[in-house]
Design a protein around this motif. Structure first.
Motif, short mmCIF file in Angstrom:
data_model
loop_
_atom_site.label_atom_id
_atom_site.label_comp_id
_atom_site.label_asym_id
_atom_site.label_seq_id
_atom_site.Cartn_x
_atom_site.Cartn_y
_atom_site.Cartn_z
N ARG A 94 36.74 33.92 25.13
CA ARG A 94 37.22 34.97 26.05
C ARG A 94 36.44 36.26 25.81
NH1 ARG A 94 42.16 36.21 24.01
NH2 ARG A 94 41.05 37.76 22.84
N ASP A 95 36.34 36.67 24.55
CA ASP A 95 35.62 37.90 24.24
C ASP A 95 34.13 37.76 24.58
OD1 ASP A 95 37.94 39.06 23.39
OD2 ASP A 95 37.37 39.19 21.28
N GLN A 96 33.58 36.60 24.33
CA GLN A 96 32.18 36.35 24.65
C GLN A 96 31.95 36.48 26.17
OE1 GLN A 96 30.86 32.28 24.07
NE2 GLN A 96 28.94 33.02 23.20
N PHE A 97 32.84 35.90 26.96
CA PHE A 97 32.73 36.00 28.41
C PHE A 97 32.83 37.46 28.87
CE2 PHE A 97 34.81 36.42 32.53
CZ PHE A 97 33.90 35.76 33.34
N LEU A 98 33.79 38.19 28.34
CA LEU A 98 33.96 39.60 28.73
C LEU A 98 32.74 40.44 28.34
CD1 LEU A 98 37.71 40.11 27.77
CD2 LEU A 98 36.75 40.03 30.08
N LEU A 99 32.22 40.21 27.14
CA LEU A 99 31.04 40.93 26.68
C LEU A 99 29.87 40.70 27.63
CD1 LEU A 99 29.36 42.47 24.53
CD2 LEU A 99 28.97 40.26 23.44
N TRP A 100 29.62 39.44 27.97
CA TRP A 100 28.49 39.13 28.85
C TRP A 100 28.73 39.60 30.27
CZ3 TRP A 100 23.71 38.27 27.60
CH2 TRP A 100 23.44 37.91 26.28
N ALA A 101 29.96 39.58 30.73
CA ALA A 101 30.25 40.10 32.06
C ALA A 101 29.92 41.59 32.12
CB ALA A 101 31.71 39.85 32.41
N LEU A 102 30.27 42.31 31.07
CA LEU A 102 29.92 43.74 31.00
C LEU A 102 28.42 43.94 30.93
CD1 LEU A 102 32.57 45.18 28.52
CD2 LEU A 102 32.28 45.79 30.92
N ALA A 103 27.76 43.20 30.06
CA ALA A 103 26.32 43.39 29.85
C ALA A 103 25.52 43.08 31.10
CB ALA A 103 25.84 42.51 28.70
N VAL A 104 25.93 42.07 31.85
CA VAL A 104 25.18 41.69 33.04
C VAL A 104 25.66 42.45 34.27
CG1 VAL A 104 24.68 39.76 34.60
CG2 VAL A 104 24.61 39.40 32.12
N GLY A 105 26.95 42.68 34.39
CA GLY A 105 27.49 43.29 35.59
C GLY A 105 27.44 44.80 35.64
N LEU A 106 27.63 45.44 34.52
CA LEU A 106 27.74 46.89 34.49
C LEU A 106 26.51 47.61 35.05
CD1 LEU A 106 29.80 49.07 33.76
CD2 LEU A 106 28.84 49.11 31.46
N PRO A 107 25.29 47.20 34.72
CA PRO A 107 24.14 47.91 35.30
C PRO A 107 24.13 47.89 36.83
CG PRO A 107 23.42 46.57 33.47
CD PRO A 107 24.85 46.19 33.73
N PHE A 108 24.50 46.77 37.42
CA PHE A 108 24.49 46.66 38.87
C PHE A 108 25.65 47.43 39.51
CE2 PHE A 108 22.22 42.86 37.46
CZ PHE A 108 21.04 43.02 38.17
N VAL A 109 26.83 47.28 38.95
CA VAL A 109 28.02 47.91 39.52
C VAL A 109 27.91 49.44 39.47
CG1 VAL A 109 30.51 48.24 39.23
CG2 VAL A 109 29.52 45.95 39.09
N LEU A 110 27.61 49.96 38.30
CA LEU A 110 27.58 51.42 38.17
C LEU A 110 26.42 52.03 38.94
CD1 LEU A 110 29.00 53.83 37.06
CD2 LEU A 110 27.76 53.56 34.93
N THR A 111 25.27 51.38 38.93
CA THR A 111 24.15 51.92 39.70
C THR A 111 24.47 51.89 41.19
OG1 THR A 111 22.56 51.26 38.00
CG2 THR A 111 21.69 51.66 40.21
N GLY A 112 25.16 50.85 41.65
CA GLY A 112 25.57 50.79 43.05
C GLY A 112 26.54 51.91 43.40
#
Length: 122
Positions: A94-112
């Motif tokens: 669960r923590d691994q999934f959340l970590l990777w979701a943040l690492a991959v998703g955050l650059p796109f979401v926040l920049t958008g």
């Protein structure tokens, strides 16, 4: 096989959740950084305000570091016995999934989001 050798061999191949999470955090930060650079360069190519990419970088760095420290701290304080406990596998995943979701998703979401804000104010 001698029982002592068998136990020693089994101990060598046990997963250490502390090290595994630390490795995930380090790799996720590298991937995150690469993605952020890619997203920033693309934002610059699209003619977005020159301050946007730098603003996004500052916010993203400020957002990801505490999150990564939280994930790593949750796992680094385990005892040796807990670090090898297979019952922790679901929590680790669960923590691994959340970590990777943040690492991959955050650059796109926040920049958008920031691009939308800058476009609305321009």
């Amino acid at each position: 096989m001698d029982k002592a050798i068998e136990n020693s061999h089994e101990h060598e191949h046990r997963r250490d959740w502390r090290k595994a999470m630390s490795d995930n955090v380090a790799t996720a930060l590298i991937v995150y950084t690469g993605l952020q650079i890619f997203v920033t360069v693309n934002a610059l190519k699209e003619g977005v305000s020159s301050t946007l990419p730098y603003f996004a970088l500052v916010i993203l760095v400020a957002a990801i570091i505490p999150a990564c420290r939280w994930f790593e701290k949750r796992w680094k304080d385990l005892s040796d016995a807990e670090a090898a406990d297979e019952d922790l596998r679901p929590a680790f995943r669960r923590d691994q999934f959340l970590l990777w979701a943040l690492a991959v998703g955050l650059p796109f979401v926040l920049t958008g989001i920031l691009k939308a804000i800058f476009a609305a104010t321009a």
